[in-house]
Design a protein around this motif. Sequence first.
Motif, PDB file in Angstrom:
ATOM      1  N   ARG A 164       0.841  -1.215   0.000  1.00 30.15           N
ATOM      2  CA  ARG A 164       0.000   0.000   0.000  1.00 30.15           C
ATOM      3  C   ARG A 164       0.866   1.251   0.000  1.00 30.15           C
ATOM      4  O   ARG A 164       0.594   2.213  -0.713  1.00 30.15           O
ATOM      5  CB  ARG A 164      -0.938   0.012   1.224  1.00 30.15           C
ATOM      6  N   ARG A 165       1.938   1.220   0.806  1.00 31.52           N
ATOM      7  CA  ARG A 165       2.836   2.385   0.832  1.00 31.52           C
ATOM      8  C   ARG A 165       3.426   2.632  -0.559  1.00 31.52           C
ATOM      9  O   ARG A 165       3.514   3.770  -1.034  1.00 31.52           O
ATOM     10  CB  ARG A 165       3.961   2.162   1.856  1.00 31.52           C
ATOM     11  N   GLY A 166       3.874   1.557  -1.187  1.00 27.21           N
ATOM     12  CA  GLY A 166       4.518   1.703  -2.490  1.00 27.21           C
ATOM     13  C   GLY A 166       3.544   2.163  -3.557  1.00 27.21           C
ATOM     14  O   GLY A 166       3.824   3.094  -4.328  1.00 27.21           O
ATOM     15  N   MET A 172       4.350   3.194  -7.180  1.00 25.26           N
ATOM     16  CA  MET A 172       5.116   2.033  -7.655  1.00 25.26           C
ATOM     17  C   MET A 172       4.181   1.008  -8.269  1.00 25.26           C
ATOM     18  O   MET A 172       2.997   0.933  -7.928  1.00 25.26           O
ATOM     19  CB  MET A 172       5.876   1.378  -6.485  1.00 25.26           C
ATOM     20  N   GLU A 173       4.731   0.217  -9.146  1.00 25.49           N
ATOM     21  CA  GLU A 173       4.000  -0.941  -9.651  1.00 25.49           C
ATOM     22  C   GLU A 173       4.336  -2.091  -8.698  1.00 25.49           C
ATOM     23  O   GLU A 173       5.512  -2.438  -8.541  1.00 25.49           O
ATOM     24  CB  GLU A 173       4.467  -1.278 -11.064  1.00 25.49           C
ATOM     25  N   VAL A 174       3.324  -2.646  -8.061  1.00 26.73           N
ATOM     26  CA  VAL A 174       3.588  -3.675  -7.047  1.00 26.73           C
ATOM     27  C   VAL A 174       3.233  -5.048  -7.602  1.00 26.73           C
ATOM     28  O   VAL A 174       2.119  -5.270  -8.086  1.00 26.73           O
ATOM     29  CB  VAL A 174       2.780  -3.407  -5.762  1.00 26.73           C
ATOM     30  N   VAL A 175       4.203  -5.948  -7.538  1.00 28.61           N
ATOM     31  CA  VAL A 175       3.957  -7.355  -7.870  1.00 28.61           C
ATOM     32  C   VAL A 175       4.297  -8.169  -6.632  1.00 28.61           C
ATOM     33  O   VAL A 175       5.080  -7.723  -5.790  1.00 28.61           O
ATOM     34  CB  VAL A 175       4.782  -7.800  -9.099  1.00 28.61           C
ATOM     35  N   TYR A 176       3.691  -9.340  -6.495  1.00 23.45           N
ATOM     36  CA  TYR A 176       3.963 -10.126  -5.282  1.00 23.45           C
ATOM     37  C   TYR A 176       3.953 -11.602  -5.597  1.00 23.45           C
ATOM     38  O   TYR A 176       3.381 -12.051  -6.592  1.00 23.45           O
ATOM     39  CB  TYR A 176       2.944  -9.798  -4.182  1.00 23.45           C
ATOM     40  N   HIS A 177       4.617 -12.329  -4.714  1.00 25.13           N
ATOM     41  CA  HIS A 177       4.551 -13.787  -4.762  1.00 25.13           C
ATOM     42  C   HIS A 177       4.246 -14.269  -3.354  1.00 25.13           C
ATOM     43  O   HIS A 177       4.763 -13.738  -2.377  1.00 25.13           O
ATOM     44  CB  HIS A 177       5.878 -14.374  -5.260  1.00 25.13           C
TER      45      HIS A 177
END
Length: 327
Positions: A164-166, A172-177
């Motif tokens: 959320r901060r990013g 920012m473009e946030v990707v996650y695993h």
Amino acid sequence: MEKPAILVARAIFPDVLEKLAQHCTVESNTEDRDWTPEELAQRLQGKVGVLTTGSQRIDAGLLAACPDLRIVANMAVGYNNFDLDAMTRAGVQGTNTPDVLTETTADFGFALLMAAARRITESEHFLRAGHWKNWRYDMFAGAEVHGSRMGIIGMGRIGQGIARRGAHGFGMEVVYHNRSRLAPDLEAACKARYLDKEELLRTADHVVLVLPYSPQSHHTIGAAELALMKPTATLVNIARGGIVDDAALAAALRDRRIAAAGLDVFEGEPQVHPDLLALPNVVLTPHIASATVATRRAMAMLAADNLIAFLGGRGPLTPVNRPMAKI
Ligand code: GLV
């Protein structure tokens, strides 16, 4: 009625000790040094509960030596110091301190990312050493944070806080695993997109680790994973020592196969790999991601409230296991 006897394994806030003392007979670690496992077992004789800090190992040997023990309240959200199966079999309740530290720890993860990517501690050491003589176009030029791609591995509450901060604060473009994908509404709240680990490592400008430690997550980042990352990338570990192969990371940082790292946790801490200590492009902090006064107080209070509720017969507030009946 006699108060239950408990042990507090390290120093905590005096007012939290006072609260505990209203409900329990408390022995606390006045020296505030880490007891050896033998000393801990000896202090636990006759105690039904203990408040631990994450540094005390609770395993089958200790449980066998402390048959009166019924609850271990960790003042930490992580509980890899617990042998949870052994505790469950021995009929011992474990608790942790989730939620109260989420935002504070996410703040710190972001601070480490900023410090590493923008070379804050490295440039401060340069200034303090008296090396600053003039302005240079590329002096301590680091990596962009705003608008970059952040890859988060481990998308629990803290990972989502960092996302959320990013996404909202820094565009920012946030990707996650993660072991499992988030529900669509949570993905939308974090503006985060699921990627497999390899693609995340290959494409992220900044990789942030926030997953729990387990034998399965040991060395989630080793030489092979570091080799996938961009040479300009930053790695942040606020999860646990052992998630990263610290020797492999030191080699990658030394050879500039990645640009920088920010580490709050280490294999074998409080020891830190000597190669990391010698490198300028890594920010090192002593496991303090949750360390604000308010959050540490809330964590201590929640651990104490778990002891008080459980020993008062009301059940634990934040349990991490369902112990079998004690025989
Ligand atoms: C700290 O590392 C915690 O697990 O709370």
